[in-house]
Every structure is written in C-alpha cells, then in structure tokens.
Design a protein around this motif. Structure first.
Motif, PDB file in Angstrom:
ATOM      1  N   GLY A   1       8.672  -0.849   4.410  1.00 45.48           N
ATOM      2  CA  GLY A   1       7.859   0.087   3.652  1.00 45.48           C
ATOM      3  C   GLY A   1       8.320   1.531   3.753  1.00 45.48           C
ATOM      4  O   GLY A   1       7.963   2.360   2.917  1.00 45.48           O
ATOM      5  N   ALA A   2       9.129   1.843   4.764  1.00 43.21           N
ATOM      6  CA  ALA A   2       9.621   3.214   4.938  1.00 43.21           C
ATOM      7  C   ALA A   2      10.845   3.507   4.079  1.00 43.21           C
ATOM      8  O   ALA A   2      11.182   4.678   3.865  1.00 43.21           O
ATOM      9  CB  ALA A   2       9.960   3.467   6.408  1.00 43.21           C
ATOM     10  N   ILE A   3      11.511   2.454   3.591  1.00 43.26           N
ATOM     11  CA  ILE A   3      12.746   2.662   2.829  1.00 43.26           C
ATOM     12  C   ILE A   3      12.681   2.058   1.433  1.00 43.26           C
ATOM     13  O   ILE A   3      13.675   2.082   0.702  1.00 43.26           O
ATOM     14  CB  ILE A   3      13.964   2.062   3.569  1.00 43.26           C
ATOM     15  CG1 ILE A   3      13.795   0.544   3.746  1.00 43.26           C
ATOM     16  CG2 ILE A   3      14.194   2.759   4.898  1.00 43.26           C
ATOM     17  CD1 ILE A   3      15.072  -0.178   4.068  1.00 43.26           C
ATOM     18  N   SER A   4      11.525   1.512   1.036  1.00 43.55           N
ATOM     19  CA  SER A   4      11.457   0.866  -0.268  1.00 43.55           C
ATOM     20  C   SER A   4      10.026   0.760  -0.761  1.00 43.55           C
ATOM     21  O   SER A   4       9.071   0.927   0.011  1.00 43.55           O
ATOM     22  CB  SER A   4      12.074  -0.543  -0.198  1.00 43.55           C
ATOM     23  OG  SER A   4      11.272  -1.398   0.601  1.00 43.55           O
ATOM     24  N   GLN A   5       9.900   0.478  -2.043  1.00 41.37           N
ATOM     25  CA  GLN A   5       8.613   0.112  -2.615  1.00 41.37           C
ATOM     26  C   GLN A   5       8.843  -1.011  -3.623  1.00 41.37           C
ATOM     27  O   GLN A   5       9.935  -1.180  -4.158  1.00 41.37           O
ATOM     28  CB  GLN A   5       7.946   1.308  -3.290  1.00 41.37           C
ATOM     29  CG  GLN A   5       8.606   1.806  -4.556  1.00 41.37           C
ATOM     30  CD  GLN A   5       7.911   3.016  -5.151  1.00 41.37           C
ATOM     31  OE1 GLN A   5       7.829   4.082  -4.527  1.00 41.37           O
ATOM     32  NE2 GLN A   5       7.404   2.871  -6.358  1.00 41.37           N
TER      33      GLN A   5
END
Length: 232
Positions: A140-144
C-alpha cells in the motif's frame, strides 16, 4: 521466473575462482536473448574481471552495462540487467547491482557510456532467502489498485533499498512512476532511481502473459512522482 523473484537476494561474498569456461559461454549466450524495454536505445553488455568505486564488491566477474545517453536509457538498462540478475540467480550464481562501481574504461569503443555494473560468480554465502526474509515496504505504500503483478514489483531490488517507485493498477494496466529526487542530491541518484524503476518493471514483465509497455497520454498524475509509462 516467478519462483526466483520470490527468493533471489543480493550476494556480496563470492568465491574468487573464475567460473568454468562453459558456464561463461552460457552466460554470454544469454546476453543475446535479452529483451529491451525500448528497442530503439543502443546498449552493450561486457563481462570484465575488475571494477572500481565506492562500496565495490570483490567478485571474479562483473557485467558492465553501457548505453547511449538518451531519455529512457536508465530504465532500459535496469529492465535488461534484471533479466540477467534473474537468469544468474536461477542458475545458482550470486549477483549484486553496483550503483557506483565503474570499469577502467568509462566508454566503449563505440562511444557508449557505462551506466551501472553488476557483480556475479559462485556465492560464498546463501544465494537464496525465504520469502519472509525480504525487507520491503508494504504494498500500500508503493501502489494503489489491485494487480497480482504488483507483488513482484514490490520484491524488486533497488539502490539502498529505497524503492523510489509507485504503481497505479487500473483494469489490467499498471502505470509506472519514479519518485522525484531532490536536485541537490545530484544526477547520480536520479539515474539510479530510473534504473531501479526499470528493474521493477522487469519483474512486472516476468509475471505478464503478454507484456507490452507504452506511454499513455491520459495516465493519472501522482504528486511527487514522475510518470514513465504503462505496462499491460
């Protein structure tokens, strides 16, 4: 390659004896099978026995990745080089990207510049790790969005393990971004972030049934990041 992506590691200790000639021939042959992200960009890969630079690793062999200097060159080299990383790892050889190491000759006879090097050889430490041993940011910190290939991108290696990338999954496509680097930190970190993005895109390609990559005019913007292209 899915299995290798989930257990490969950067190897920093090597047996110093050179690899067998037949093994080096197999590696050389693989260099001709690599698929570039951008076929229009000229590049060369050379096998050498010596590199130098801060944080250099002592190994029996190194790959030197050279390219013409143009937009997309760093991402292209990261994409190409990670194919070799996975190939060597699959053959139980150790590898490690060397962000600041250089060969004696900075440019080849054809005038192509060295962008980055990679050490390789017989490992003198475990060549694989368990999935639980990966130290990576949460997805969740590097993508959606949702796409099974995002996990492979999350596991990709990056300089100083910074993971300066971001991905937006949208109906079978993955928009790829790199973090804007403070210009005061210099061009080197910008180039490294570009190479790292190419490495992560390689992992996406390895887990794609029919990989395609192109710039999409209507790709969403991401604050603090630069859009590079879209994988399908």
């Amino acid at each position: 390659m899915k299995e290798i992506i989930r257990k490969r590691k950067s190897v920093r200790k090597y047996e110093q004896a050179p690899l067998d000639g037949a093994v080096l021939e197999k590696i050389t042959a693989q260099l001709a099978n690599l698929k570039p992200l951008d076929p229009s960009i000229k590049y060369e890969i050379e096998i050498v026995t010596k590199t130098k630079g801060m944080f250099n690793i002592k190994a029996p062999h190194y790959l030197v990745f050279r390219s013409e200097e143009k937009e997309g060159a760093c991402e292209n080299i990261g994409f190409i080089g990670q194919q070799m990383d996975l190939f060597l790892s699959e053959n139980e050889l150790g590898t490690c990207w060397l962000g600041v190491s250089k060969p004696d000759e900075k440019k080849s006879a054809s005038g192509l510049s060295c962008l980055i090097c990679m050490s390789f050889g017989l490992p003198d430490e475990p060549v694989y790790r368990s999935y639980q041993q990966f130290k990576r940011k949460e997805l969740g910190a590097i993508s959606q969005g949702s796409d099974p290939r995002l996990e492979a991108a999350r596991l990709a290696p990056s300089g100083m393990n910074a993971q300066n990338w971001y991905f937006i999954a949208d109906q079978g496509s993955i928009h790829c971004y790199r973090k804007k680097v403070n210009p005061l930190l210099g061009f080197w970190l910008n180039d490294l972030a570009r190479i790292d993005l190419g490495i992560a895109i390689c992992h996406i390609a390895e887990e794609s049934e029919d990989f395609k990559f192109a710039v999409q005019a209507d790709a969403p913007k991401k604050n603090g990041y630069v859009y590079f292209g879209t994988a399908r």
